[in-house]
Design a protein around this motif. Structure first.
Motif, mmCIF file in Angstrom:
data_model
loop_
_atom_site.group_PDB
_atom_site.id
_atom_site.type_symbol
_atom_site.label_atom_id
_atom_site.label_comp_id
_atom_site.label_asym_id
_atom_site.label_seq_id
_atom_site.Cartn_x
_atom_site.Cartn_y
_atom_site.Cartn_z
ATOM 1 N N GLU A 34 0.952 -1.230 0.050
ATOM 2 C CA GLU A 34 0.149 0.038 0.011
ATOM 3 C C GLU A 34 1.032 1.214 0.061
ATOM 4 O O GLU A 34 1.915 1.300 0.646
ATOM 5 N N ILE A 35 0.497 2.385 -0.706
ATOM 6 C CA ILE A 35 1.358 3.432 -0.830
ATOM 7 C C ILE A 35 0.132 4.582 -0.611
ATOM 8 O O ILE A 35 -0.754 4.766 -1.103
ATOM 9 N N LEU A 36 0.363 5.369 0.667
ATOM 10 C CA LEU A 36 -0.538 6.290 1.077
ATOM 11 C C LEU A 36 -0.309 7.735 0.708
ATOM 12 O O LEU A 36 1.031 7.962 1.278
ATOM 13 N N THR A 37 -1.188 8.479 0.326
ATOM 14 C CA THR A 37 -1.007 10.078 0.269
ATOM 15 C C THR A 37 -1.765 10.785 1.182
ATOM 16 O O THR A 37 -3.279 10.389 1.134
ATOM 17 N N VAL A 38 -1.292 11.651 2.023
ATOM 18 C CA VAL A 38 -2.270 12.374 2.928
ATOM 19 C C VAL A 38 -2.807 13.669 1.840
ATOM 20 O O VAL A 38 -2.090 14.358 1.342
ATOM 21 N N LEU A 39 -4.103 13.846 2.015
ATOM 22 C CA LEU A 39 -4.832 14.821 1.435
ATOM 23 C C LEU A 39 -5.090 15.962 2.172
ATOM 24 O O LEU A 39 -5.144 17.135 1.879
ATOM 25 N N GLU A 40 -5.510 15.679 3.225
ATOM 26 C CA GLU A 40 -5.887 16.791 4.396
ATOM 27 C C GLU A 40 -5.563 16.044 5.785
ATOM 28 O O GLU A 40 -5.578 14.798 6.033
ATOM 29 N N GLY A 41 -4.968 17.217 6.394
ATOM 30 C CA GLY A 41 -4.703 16.848 8.010
ATOM 31 C C GLY A 41 -3.297 16.264 8.105
ATOM 32 O O GLY A 41 -2.288 16.325 7.279
ATOM 33 N N SER A 42 -3.315 15.843 9.342
ATOM 34 C CA SER A 42 -2.017 15.280 9.726
ATOM 35 C C SER A 42 -2.060 13.594 10.286
ATOM 36 O O SER A 42 -3.071 13.360 11.136
ATOM 37 N N GLY A 97 -4.298 15.364 14.197
ATOM 38 C CA GLY A 97 -4.562 16.705 13.930
ATOM 39 C C GLY A 97 -5.863 17.211 14.674
ATOM 40 O O GLY A 97 -6.360 16.332 15.350
ATOM 41 N N ASN A 98 -6.052 18.324 14.483
ATOM 42 C CA ASN A 98 -7.342 19.100 15.462
ATOM 43 C C ASN A 98 -8.476 19.062 14.369
ATOM 44 O O ASN A 98 -9.612 19.419 14.954
ATOM 45 N N GLU A 99 -8.267 18.423 13.378
ATOM 46 C CA GLU A 99 -9.233 18.331 12.389
ATOM 47 C C GLU A 99 -9.500 17.140 11.616
ATOM 48 O O GLU A 99 -8.700 16.392 11.604
ATOM 49 N N ASN A 100 -10.460 16.870 10.911
ATOM 50 C CA ASN A 100 -10.759 15.712 10.260
ATOM 51 C C ASN A 100 -9.724 15.554 9.260
ATOM 52 O O ASN A 100 -9.116 16.607 8.749
ATOM 53 N N ALA A 101 -9.383 14.287 8.971
ATOM 54 C CA ALA A 101 -7.996 14.064 7.754
ATOM 55 C C ALA A 101 -8.456 13.294 6.824
ATOM 56 O O ALA A 101 -9.702 12.489 6.945
ATOM 57 N N VAL A 102 -8.100 13.109 5.656
ATOM 58 C CA VAL A 102 -8.395 12.244 4.524
ATOM 59 C C VAL A 102 -7.134 11.805 3.894
ATOM 60 O O VAL A 102 -6.125 12.385 3.887
ATOM 61 N N SER A 103 -7.064 10.653 3.365
ATOM 62 C CA SER A 103 -5.944 9.911 2.745
ATOM 63 C C SER A 103 -6.180 9.355 1.678
ATOM 64 O O SER A 103 -7.392 8.594 1.568
ATOM 65 N N LEU A 104 -5.496 8.957 0.586
ATOM 66 C CA LEU A 104 -5.703 7.910 -0.425
ATOM 67 C C LEU A 104 -4.734 7.124 -0.701
ATOM 68 O O LEU A 104 -3.613 7.383 -0.645
ATOM 69 N N SER A 105 -5.051 5.699 -0.770
ATOM 70 C CA SER A 105 -4.184 4.810 -0.915
ATOM 71 C C SER A 105 -4.327 4.036 -2.248
ATOM 72 O O SER A 105 -5.361 3.656 -2.645
ATOM 73 N N ALA A 106 -3.176 3.620 -2.735
ATOM 74 C CA ALA A 106 -3.008 2.768 -4.003
ATOM 75 C C ALA A 106 -2.591 1.353 -3.551
ATOM 76 O O ALA A 106 -1.609 1.476 -2.525
#
Length: 216
Positions: A115-123, A162-171
């Motif tokens: 799996e390779i993960l990219t952070v789109l939003e947050g920490s 983080g202090n907010e919601n986060a989003v990531s995308l995995s291939a």
């Protein structure tokens, strides 16, 4: 005679290695035919290529946030061959992951994929554990735009720090990567693993094992 045996052994080894990977396409594509119950060796049977159209290679909705109000505070939205039949034999999949504040994706493995993960939003705090006997944790805090790799089969996790919601995308390097969530597999198997096995394996009191089995 000895040379012939050696050649046969090498061929057998090569075949064994070859079957450890997903089938490579021998045509432009192999859209999964989900309407048939035909036997399969690996992957899904192919639809007649003349019947394939753009919708077999298309999925919509990955821009929509998943509901991360679960008990662990995360939601995985997969895009595998189940969502895109045209992925069949192509050896790739995607997943969008939404995290509530301090939400986690619990330790799990993908038996068939890196799996390779990219952070789109947050920490995100992410990591994986190497195999025995080292069991070494390799971890890092990621920010928006950062990328991290989880090698095939190794236990790994993610947490929103983080202090907010986060989003990531995995291939993922499989059309059907599979997921084994470790706690669910160990304490929620059906039928259950014998209590005595878990008590000794985890050095826990039987009452705690009972509670964990009930929970999962």
């Amino acid at each position: 005679m000895a040379n012939s045996i050696l050649v046969l052994c090498l061929l057998a080894f090569s075949c064994t290695v070859a079957t450890a990977f997903e089938p490579s396409p021998l045509q432009d594509f192999c859209v999964a035919d989900t309407s048939t119950n035909a036997g399969r060796v690996n992957g899904l049977p192919c639809l007649d290529s003349k019947l394939a159209d753009a919708n077999h290679f298309y999925f919509s909705g990955l821009h929509i946030a998943g509901n991360s109000s679960s008990s662990v505070g995360s939601k995985v939205s997969p895009v595998t061959v189940a969502q895109i039949p045209g992925l069949n034999t192509l050896g790739i999949a995607l997943a969008r992951i939404d995290y509530a504040q301090w939400g986690v994706v619990p330790p799990h493995t993908h038996p068939r994929a890196t799996e390779i993960l990219t952070v789109l939003e947050g920490s995100l705090y992410v990591g994986f554990v190497t195999s025995n006997p080292e069991n070494r944790l390799i971890s890092k805090v990621l920010q928006k735009g950062d990328v991290f790799v989880f090698p095939i089969g190794l236990p790994h996790f993610q947490q929103n720090v983080g202090n907010e919601n986060a989003v990531s995308l995995s291939a993922l390097s499989s059309q059907n990567p599979g997921v084994i969530t470790i706690a669910n597999a160990v304490f929620g198997s059906n039928p259950p693993i014998a209590e005595d096995v878990l008590v000794k394996a985890f050095q826990l009191d039987k009452s705690i094992v009972n509670r964990l089995q009930t929970q999962f």
